[in-house]
Design a protein around this motif. Structure first.
Motif, PDB file in Angstrom:
ATOM      1  N   UNK A 143       0.853  -1.190   0.000  1.00 61.13           N
ATOM      2  CA  UNK A 143       0.000   0.000   0.000  1.00 61.13           C
ATOM      3  C   UNK A 143       0.887   1.237   0.000  1.00 61.13           C
ATOM      4  N   UNK A 144       0.677   2.091  -0.958  1.00 56.91           N
ATOM      5  CA  UNK A 144       1.469   3.306  -1.063  1.00 56.91           C
ATOM      6  C   UNK A 144       0.990   4.360  -0.070  1.00 56.91           C
ATOM      7  N   UNK A 145       1.837   5.335   0.192  1.00 52.61           N
ATOM      8  CA  UNK A 145       1.477   6.429   1.096  1.00 52.61           C
ATOM      9  C   UNK A 145       0.496   7.373   0.396  1.00 52.61           C
ATOM     10  N   UNK A 146      -0.461   7.853   1.167  1.00 50.48           N
ATOM     11  CA  UNK A 146      -1.448   8.833   0.674  1.00 50.48           C
ATOM     12  C   UNK A 146      -2.164   8.326  -0.580  1.00 50.48           C
ATOM     13  N   UNK A 147      -2.492   7.054  -0.587  1.00 49.35           N
ATOM     14  CA  UNK A 147      -3.170   6.487  -1.740  1.00 49.35           C
ATOM     15  C   UNK A 147      -4.672   6.775  -1.641  1.00 49.35           C
ATOM     16  N   UNK A 148      -5.304   6.912  -2.794  1.00 43.05           N
ATOM     17  CA  UNK A 148      -6.738   7.190  -2.873  1.00 43.05           C
ATOM     18  C   UNK A 148      -7.448   5.964  -3.425  1.00 43.05           C
ATOM     19  N   UNK A 149      -8.498   5.543  -2.737  1.00 44.21           N
ATOM     20  CA  UNK A 149      -9.301   4.401  -3.156  1.00 44.21           C
ATOM     21  C   UNK A 149     -10.502   4.908  -3.949  1.00 44.21           C
ATOM     22  N   UNK A 150     -10.666   4.429  -5.171  1.00 41.09           N
ATOM     23  CA  UNK A 150     -11.806   4.795  -6.018  1.00 41.09           C
ATOM     24  C   UNK A 150     -12.851   3.695  -5.948  1.00 41.09           C
ATOM     25  N   UNK A 151     -14.091   4.080  -5.664  1.00 40.61           N
ATOM     26  CA  UNK A 151     -15.176   3.125  -5.452  1.00 40.61           C
ATOM     27  C   UNK A 151     -16.316   3.459  -6.395  1.00 40.61           C
ATOM     28  N   UNK A 152     -16.707   2.489  -7.201  1.00 43.03           N
ATOM     29  CA  UNK A 152     -17.911   2.610  -8.033  1.00 43.03           C
ATOM     30  C   UNK A 152     -19.047   1.974  -7.241  1.00 43.03           C
ATOM     31  N   UNK A 211     -34.972  -1.320  -7.309  1.00 38.90           N
ATOM     32  CA  UNK A 211     -35.076   0.032  -7.870  1.00 38.90           C
ATOM     33  C   UNK A 211     -33.829   0.817  -7.508  1.00 38.90           C
ATOM     34  N   UNK A 212     -33.190   1.402  -8.513  1.00 39.43           N
ATOM     35  CA  UNK A 212     -31.967   2.165  -8.271  1.00 39.43           C
ATOM     36  C   UNK A 212     -32.277   3.437  -7.486  1.00 39.43           C
ATOM     37  N   UNK A 213     -31.526   3.635  -6.418  1.00 40.68           N
ATOM     38  CA  UNK A 213     -31.702   4.834  -5.608  1.00 40.68           C
ATOM     39  C   UNK A 213     -30.567   5.827  -5.851  1.00 40.68           C
ATOM     40  N   UNK A 214     -29.328   5.355  -5.774  1.00 41.33           N
ATOM     41  CA  UNK A 214     -28.181   6.219  -6.018  1.00 41.33           C
ATOM     42  C   UNK A 214     -27.084   5.406  -6.702  1.00 41.33           C
ATOM     43  N   UNK A 215     -26.306   6.092  -7.507  1.00 38.02           N
ATOM     44  CA  UNK A 215     -25.126   5.485  -8.107  1.00 38.02           C
ATOM     45  C   UNK A 215     -24.086   6.579  -8.283  1.00 38.02           C
ATOM     46  N   UNK A 216     -22.862   6.310  -7.854  1.00 38.77           N
ATOM     47  CA  UNK A 216     -21.832   7.338  -7.906  1.00 38.77           C
ATOM     48  C   UNK A 216     -20.455   6.692  -7.836  1.00 38.77           C
ATOM     49  N   UNK A 217     -19.487   7.375  -8.424  1.00 38.17           N
ATOM     50  CA  UNK A 217     -18.084   6.971  -8.310  1.00 38.17           C
ATOM     51  C   UNK A 217     -17.419   7.907  -7.316  1.00 38.17           C
ATOM     52  N   UNK A 218     -16.972   7.362  -6.204  1.00 30.80           N
ATOM     53  CA  UNK A 218     -16.449   8.169  -5.104  1.00 30.80           C
ATOM     54  C   UNK A 218     -14.994   7.815  -4.834  1.00 30.80           C
ATOM     55  N   UNK A 219     -14.318   8.731  -4.200  1.00 32.58           N
ATOM     56  CA  UNK A 219     -12.927   8.529  -3.803  1.00 32.58           C
ATOM     57  C   UNK A 219     -12.796   8.706  -2.303  1.00 32.58           C
TER      58      UNK A 219
END
Length: 534
Positions: free
Chosen positions: A123-132, A146-154
């Motif tokens: 694991x690198x330092x100050x790494x950002x995890x991207x989540x779909x 039924x879809x309520x929310x969908x987003x790509x977050x970091x």
């Protein structure tokens, strides 16, 4: 505020009032300790690894008749043929055989990652995890999602390894901080489905280590505690509302404009009523996603009114202060309260306001958002510290002033002595009640930090944290009610004033001392010593 009830109430009645308030305070504590369950529940869900080779749109369900194709471990032969983008982590909330309820009020989801240490994939330092991430819902097990929310977050990924990073320690798990995923302000549906995908390419999700499993911790308010909490609000609302209306009615009966302190007490009663109104009853049948934001605003209004009341009450009891009954005389302290409250309101609108459209978003996800949020919190903290320093200085000045007046009371004329004695008594009584409230809050807070688990008392389980919440809430309601009742104009004072007016209408008083005894009032409602002004 001459002629308040506290000045005319006998010691016996005052003791009875204090005892009654104490009894109600104990009841509010015991309701939380014996009747209410723990305020919140946290349930851990292990995400199911679903296969989505063609990355088709649709919802992948971890169990049931339409469950997805799964792999149990990334060490399986099938998993080795898959790309990281073909894996979707699926969680069904709640567990099989259970269902969610509007009584839960809110739902928080927190990620916990199981990441193993590999020398070639650290694991690198100050790494950002991207989540779909996506969220769906349904109200029965046979209907479609039924879809309520969908987003790509970091989200920032912060992990540490307790052992040296050597080949001998490969396979050890990192200790990773929990990652906030979602915050729902309303639980209006029975079933929720969370699908997470960690997309991987040359620039996304590199240096995040080797993820073995994902856990989601769902946190919601217990329905039993919600019922107790709303019931307490339902009881306190008419009580404080009637007391506030009665207080303003007594003010109007005096036939004079209300003074600054009376306006502040009235505003305090209104803010307490605003905080008490049990709008949560309506949220049980309606999907009000703004309830958490609305609750924060209500608490902010009450505490702002309370802080302004404290500073102005102390200032109005500085007996030698010339600038009295003027809000401008407290512009510095009131300005600090308004500034601090405004900063916190802006921060809350940014944090919870965004959740109205996207509960998956967080202002703490980016460096800029984190810096802005921390700046807002620091500014609000500085303003509150300056306010309390100013309040402590004013209380010190008042007590020093009171000490000097007490020494000179025997040498004062009777009317002037009675005036200062009433002011001193009012101030000391309020400070005693205020200090008692603050002390109880601190004591409950310490007890809560020591242990949040139930205490055992014979056959009973005492919920300490529930007792802390219900006791504090009941305490502030009783505090506001006590202030409203004791500092309302007394009917005895009104009757005496009427007798004086009747006497003045028939015959002229024999001396100026007679006017003082009858209780002449100045513009600010206090007894005036005409000999001193002369």
């Amino acid at each position: 505020m001459a002629g308040a009830i506290i000045e005319n109430m006998s010691t016996k009645k005052l003791v009875f009032l204090g005892f009654s308030v104490l009894v109600f305070q104990v009841i509010s504590i015991m309701v939380g300790a014996l009747i209410a369950p723990s305020p919140t529940s946290a349930i851990r869900y292990l995400a199911t690894k679903c296969i989505n080779r063609h990355r088709a749109r649709g919802w992948l369900v971890p169990w049931g008749s339409k469950r997805c194709q799964q792999v149990h471990s990334f060490d399986e032969p099938l998993a080795k043929t898959l790309d990281a983008n073909d894996i979707v982590f699926s969680v069904h909330v709640p567990l099989p055989g259970m269902e969610m309820s509007p009584w839960f009020q809110y739902l928080l989801a927190v990620l916990q990652l199981d990441i193993t240490f590999k020398m070639i994939n650290q694991i690198e330092d100050d790494v950002i995890l991207t989540i779909d991430a996506g969220l769906a819902y349904r109200d029965n097990l046979m209907s479609e999602w039924t879809t309520k929310f969908h987003s790509v977050e970091q989200r920032p990924l912060k992990c540490t390894l307790a052992v040296p990073k050597t080949y001998e320690n490969e396979g050890r798990f990192y200790h990773c901080e929990p990652i906030p995923l979602m915050e729902l302000s309303s639980v209006a549906h029975k079933y929720f489905l969370i699908n997470l995908r960690l997309p991987v390419n040359d620039t996304v999700n590199t240096g995040i280590g080797e993820i073995k499993d994902i856990h989601i911790v769902g946190i919601h308010q217990n329905g039993g505690f919600t019922k107790v909490w709303i019931s307490m609000k339902t009881v306190f609302t008419p009580w404080i509302f009637v007391a506030t209306a009665w207080y303003w009615y007594r003010i109007r009966l005096t036939g004079r404009p209300p003074v600054l302190l009376e306006k502040l007490i009235f505003a305090l009663g209104i803010s307490m009523t605003f905080l008490n109104v049990p709008v949560e009853w309506f949220s049980l049948g309606l999907e009000w996603t703004w309830m958490l934001l609305f609750e924060d605003v209500r608490q902010g209004v009450f505490y702002s009114a309370l802080f302004c009341f404290w500073i102005i009450f102390c200032g109005e009891h500085l007996m030698d202060q010339r600038l009295r009954n003027r809000l401008s005389a407290y512009w510095w302290q009131v300005g600090l309260v308004v500034f601090g409250s405004s900063i916190l309101l802006i921060f809350d609108l940014i944090e919870r306001g965004v959740h109205l459209n996207n509960p998956l978003h967080s202002v703490w996800a980016s460096d800029i958002g984190t810096k802005v949020s921390i700046t807002f919190i620091i500014l609000a903290g500085i303003s509150m510290c300056l306010y309390f320093l100013s309040l402590c200085h004013m209380v010190r000045c008042v007590f020093r002033n009171i000490g000097g007046k007490i020494q000179r009371l025997p040498a004062m004329p009777e009317a002037r002595r009675l005036r200062y004695r009433g002011i001193i008594f009012r101030f000391r009584f309020l400070m005693l009640v205020t200090l008692a409230c603050a002390a109880m809050t601190v004591i409950f807070f310490i007890i809560n930090q020591v242990s949040e688990s139930p205490w055992h008392w014979g056959e009973y389980n005492l919920q300490v944290y529930s007792a802390f919440l219900t006791g504090t809430y009941g305490m502030w309601n009783l505090y506001v009610f006590t202030i409203i009742f004791l500092y309302a104009p007394s009917h005895k004072h009104n009757r005496k004033s009427g007798e004086c007016k009747h006497t003045d209408a028939k015959e002229k008083p024999e001396s100026q001392e007679t006017q003082l005894t009858c209780g002449g009032q100045g513009a600010n409602g206090d007894v005036q010593d005409h000999r001193e002004s002369g």
